[in-house]
Write a protein that holds these residues in place. Structure first.
Motif, short mmCIF file in Angstrom:
data_model
loop_
_atom_site.label_atom_id
_atom_site.label_comp_id
_atom_site.label_asym_id
_atom_site.label_seq_id
_atom_site.Cartn_x
_atom_site.Cartn_y
_atom_site.Cartn_z
N CYS A 291 -6.33 -28.53 -12.37
CA CYS A 291 -5.80 -27.17 -12.47
C CYS A 291 -4.46 -26.99 -11.75
O CYS A 291 -3.95 -25.88 -11.68
N CYS A 292 -3.91 -28.08 -11.23
CA CYS A 292 -2.67 -27.96 -10.46
C CYS A 292 -1.63 -28.99 -10.91
O CYS A 292 -1.97 -30.12 -11.28
N ASP A 293 -0.38 -28.59 -10.85
CA ASP A 293 0.74 -29.50 -11.02
C ASP A 293 1.36 -29.86 -9.67
O ASP A 293 2.04 -30.88 -9.54
N ALA A 294 1.14 -29.01 -8.70
CA ALA A 294 1.69 -29.22 -7.36
C ALA A 294 0.76 -28.57 -6.35
O ALA A 294 -0.04 -27.69 -6.69
N VAL A 295 0.85 -29.02 -5.10
CA VAL A 295 0.05 -28.43 -4.03
C VAL A 295 0.92 -28.21 -2.80
O VAL A 295 1.91 -28.93 -2.59
N HIS A 296 0.55 -27.20 -2.01
CA HIS A 296 1.14 -26.98 -0.70
C HIS A 296 0.07 -27.36 0.33
O HIS A 296 -1.04 -26.79 0.29
N PRO B 36 3.84 -22.07 -17.02
CA PRO B 36 4.20 -21.96 -15.61
C PRO B 36 3.73 -23.20 -14.83
O PRO B 36 2.78 -23.88 -15.23
N ILE B 37 4.40 -23.48 -13.73
CA ILE B 37 3.99 -24.56 -12.84
C ILE B 37 2.80 -24.06 -12.02
O ILE B 37 2.86 -23.03 -11.37
N ARG B 38 1.71 -24.80 -12.09
CA ARG B 38 0.48 -24.39 -11.42
C ARG B 38 0.44 -25.01 -10.01
O ARG B 38 0.53 -26.23 -9.87
N VAL B 39 0.27 -24.15 -9.02
CA VAL B 39 0.33 -24.61 -7.63
C VAL B 39 -0.98 -24.29 -6.93
O VAL B 39 -1.54 -23.20 -7.08
N GLY B 40 -1.47 -25.25 -6.16
CA GLY B 40 -2.66 -25.05 -5.34
C GLY B 40 -2.33 -25.07 -3.87
O GLY B 40 -1.37 -25.74 -3.45
N LEU B 41 -3.09 -24.34 -3.08
CA LEU B 41 -2.93 -24.34 -1.63
C LEU B 41 -4.08 -25.09 -1.00
O LEU B 41 -5.25 -24.80 -1.29
N ILE B 42 -3.78 -26.06 -0.16
CA ILE B 42 -4.81 -26.79 0.58
C ILE B 42 -4.74 -26.31 2.02
O ILE B 42 -3.81 -26.65 2.76
N GLY B 43 -5.71 -25.52 2.40
CA GLY B 43 -5.69 -24.82 3.68
C GLY B 43 -5.52 -23.34 3.42
O GLY B 43 -4.57 -22.92 2.77
N ALA B 44 -6.46 -22.52 3.95
CA ALA B 44 -6.43 -21.08 3.67
C ALA B 44 -6.31 -20.28 4.96
O ALA B 44 -6.82 -19.16 5.05
N GLY B 45 -5.60 -20.83 5.94
CA GLY B 45 -5.41 -20.12 7.19
C GLY B 45 -4.30 -19.10 7.11
O GLY B 45 -3.86 -18.68 6.03
#
Length: 699
Positions: A64-69, A3-12
């Motif tokens: 740990c990520c391939d992409a980030v939001h 799977p494509i691993r996605v990270g979130l930058i900002g947890a609002g």
């Protein structure tokens, strides 16, 4: 295939929508959450089985990520995007992707250089109904399109009631940067590059320091054969977020907030039957789409509302193409991001220069020497309290997340400092030289564990910091919501205790009661000089129209009041609450509590009648059957706990629901006798302050 691993930058707030949509996207997994707030990052990460980080460098180094939001405030977008793209990560950036078109272009060029993908977060382009609109237009079903109207009419409460330190309100142009991409993205995707020809603004709201922000903006543009009108209306108004296409064969209207597409067409019937067929056809479409959306909501247990579906559609397009190695969907391409920002910037450039001006702050002639601290000073009550303290000659230190606050006109009296409410040493240091601390902070959590950490723990930590710093008085604001107010025969005074078992109360009421318990325990065992204030339903200038202490709102035009609405409610003016809090500074009342309730004047129905009489705005008011609320909540509780398997779900008792109607009357004699407090006794004066001067409608 992994799977494509996605990270979130900002947890609002917006991060929850992204996380839920990623969970529903095939071939994708949420692997990391990063936020400078450790508790925010951990809370969201734990809910989705992801790793938590407080530093972007650490997230990148973990691999740990391939992409980030990127979901942070917009002024941080460019630097974070460039950092992540240079590390080889694909990037999706929430709108506005940057603060300028030039910055957006730099991000697009960086993505190309790093051979990664850069996507703007134009989520509404992922709606199923929008896809139908676009497909039907492409087939010529609407005929030749001559005009398009794209509208965002939705109240923006912070313009009138704060918080005022949001990036959104720093400059007038930020309103268009924030909301303009929603509108322009539709036009660009439907018609191609948009030429802006004119823009105008009106209905300014005055921020503190007489700093105006426009609440009504219209821009006119052209793309191909279509003349386009863009409208932003941020006053109290009926929600109208729509795209209307005017063609030679039909008029199509997409309500993208409700995921409803309705097409109005001509028909060949005679003059008598023609209008009937036309209205029947519209009725059939509305009924069909209403049933469809109701079925989607019921089947998904309310997890696929239109806003959530827009994120799912966006993610499916972005990650579906990425997984297949297919070209980027042009809706979410770097080229689209640049073109949209160029048009938004053109709108800003076409506005009169005076609209874009920011009021100059007052000239500072001395450094404040604060003896009072207000935690939560940027909120509704906190602003009034801070200004009252300054008016009495006290210098005030406002504790805030940022270093700017809503007091640009008081530079000699008010300073704003940032300190973590989870760091005892920082709090203690911030209290240096402070004699009195007002704690107005609150945390609206969704689980008892989070409430214990972010509300009870914070209140206790502030109390301990006051001890260490030698503060002479701590004034804590609790809430009357912690009382059992379900019995109209029972008058509430300060001698009335809270229920022994609060586990069946709503989290806010329960958490505030526990904060009081812990602070009073510190008073008894260690002499903490605490006084507790419990304000009623607070109204006045800077307060919201849609006050949830009165009922459940459905936009600005309709409210279902708690209960029958004929009992007198514990209203109190904001300025009277500030007066009561100030009177607690020197009074010999340590360890005591006071209910700050105004003189009995209005029921809920009386209040809305007064709004209609004074403002000419009749709000649709319906009684709320509290037994029905309780039963409906029981069904939701069962679905959340057993079907969705959510942890920490609570079910408020029937008494809790009845308490929201404030059936029990209050006796406010004690603060008047002990503190010399005098809430506004005159009905006409109360109406003047609570309704006329409160700017409830925004204009």
């Amino acid at each position: 295939m992994s799977p494509i691993r996605v990270g979130l930058i900002g947890a609002g707030y917006i991060a929850t929508w992204h996380a839920d949509a990623l969970k529903a996207t095939p071939g994708v997994t949420l692997s990391a959450v990063c936020d400078i707030s450790e508790s925010a990052a951990q809370g969201l990460a734990e809910a989705h089985g992801a790793q938590a980080f407080c530093d972007v460098d650490a997230l990148i180094a973990a691999g740990c990520c391939d992409a980030v939001h990127i979901l942070t405030p917009p002024h941080l977008h460019e630097a974070l995007a460039l950092q992540c793209m240079s590390a080889g990560l694909h990037v999706l950036v929430e709108k506005p992707v940057a603060e300028s078109a030039a910055a957006t272009l730099r991000m697009a060029e960086a993505a190309q250089a790093a051979s990664v993908r850069f996507h703007p977060g134009h989520n509404f382009l992922g709606l199923p109904s929008y896809q139908r609109l676009k497909a039907e237009m492409a087939t010529g079903s609407y005929g030749r399109i001559s005009g398009c109207e794209i509208t965002w009419a939705l109240p923006l409460a912070p313009l009138r009631s704060g918080p005022y330190n949001l990036w959104l309100l720093r400059e007038p142009r930020n309103l268009l940067l924030e909301l303009g991409p929603h509108l322009v993205a539709f036009a660009h995707d439907l018609f191609g590059p948009v030429e802006i020809t004119h823009a105008e603004a009106s209905k300014p709201a005055l921020l503190p320091g007489d700093d105006p922000r426009p609440q009504y903006i219209r821009a006119f543009g052209r793309a191909g054969t279509a003349e386009i009108t863009f409208t932003l209306a941020l006053v109290e108004t009926v929600d109208d977020r729509s795209v209307t296409l005017r063609g030679s064969s039909a008029r199509a209207r997409l309500d993208f907030a409700q995921d409803v597409l309705v097409t109005e067409r001509e028909n060949p019937s005679d003059l008598v039957v023609n209008p009937l067929r036309r209205q029947l056809d519209l009725s059939r479409q509305h009924l069909g789409q209403g049933l469809r959306n109701a079925w989607i909501q019921a089947r998904s247990l309310n997890t696929r509302n239109p806003y959530g579906q827009s994120f799912r559609g966006m993610n499916a397009a972005i990650y579906g193409a990425l997984a297949k190695g297919a070209p980027v969907d042009r809706r979410f391409s770097a080229d689209s991001a640049v073109a949209v920002m160029q048009s938004v910037e053109a709108m800003i450039d076409h506005l009169p220069s005076k609209v874009l001006q920011v009021a100059a702050p007052a000239v500072q002639t001395r450094d404040p020497k604060p003896t009072a601290m207000v935690i939560g000073g940027t909120g509704f009550i906190g602003r009034a309290l801070t200004r009252r303290l300054a008016a009495e000659g006290r210098d005030v230190r406002v504790l805030s997340r940022g270093r700017s606050g809503p007091f640009p006109d008081l530079p000699d009296r008010v300073e704003t400092v940032a300190a973590s409410l989870h760091d005892l040493d920082q709090l203690t240091q911030a209290m240096e030289g402070i004699e009195v601390v007002f704690n107005l902070a609150k945390a609206l959590e969704t689980s008892w564990a989070d409430a214990l950490r972010n509300d009870v723990g914070v209140a206790t930590r502030i109390g301990m910091a006051c001890e260490k710093a030698g503060v002479q008085r701590l004034v804590y604001t609790g809430t009357i919501a912690s009382y059992d107010m379900s019995d109209p025969r029972h008058t509430i005074t300060e001698e009335t205790g809270f229920p022994v078992d609060m586990s069946d109360r709503n989290l806010y009421a329960r958490s505030k009661a526990e904060c009081e318990r812990q602070l009073l325990k510190l008073h008894r065992e260690r002499g903490l000089p605490v006084v507790i204030a419990r304000p009623g339903i607070v109204v006045g200038p800077g307060g919201p129209l849609q006050h949830w202490g009165i009922g459940r709102w459905h936009g600005a035009g309709a409210v279902r009041i708690w209960g029958h609405g004929r009992n007198t409610l514990p209203f109190v003016l904001n300025e009277d609450v500030a007066d009561g809090l100030v009177r607690m500074i020197d009074a010999p009342v340590e360890g005591q509590s006071f209910n700050l309730i105004g003189e009995p004047m209005f029921s809920a129905r009386d209040y809305f009648d007064a709004i209609a009489e004074q403002l000419g705005a009749r709000i649709r008011v319906a009684p709320g059957n509290l037994y029905a609320f309780y039963a409906s909540d029981a069904v939701k509780y069962a679905l959340k706990k057993y079907a969705l398997r959510r942890h920490g779900v609570i079910r408020p008792s029937l008494a809790d629901w009845k308490s929201r109607a404030h059936f029990s009357p209050f006796d406010n004699s004690r603060p008047k006798q002990v503190l010399g407090w005098r809430p506004e006794p005159d009905r006409a004066a109360f109406v003047e302050k609570a309704i006329l001067r409160a700017n409830l409608m925004g204009f």
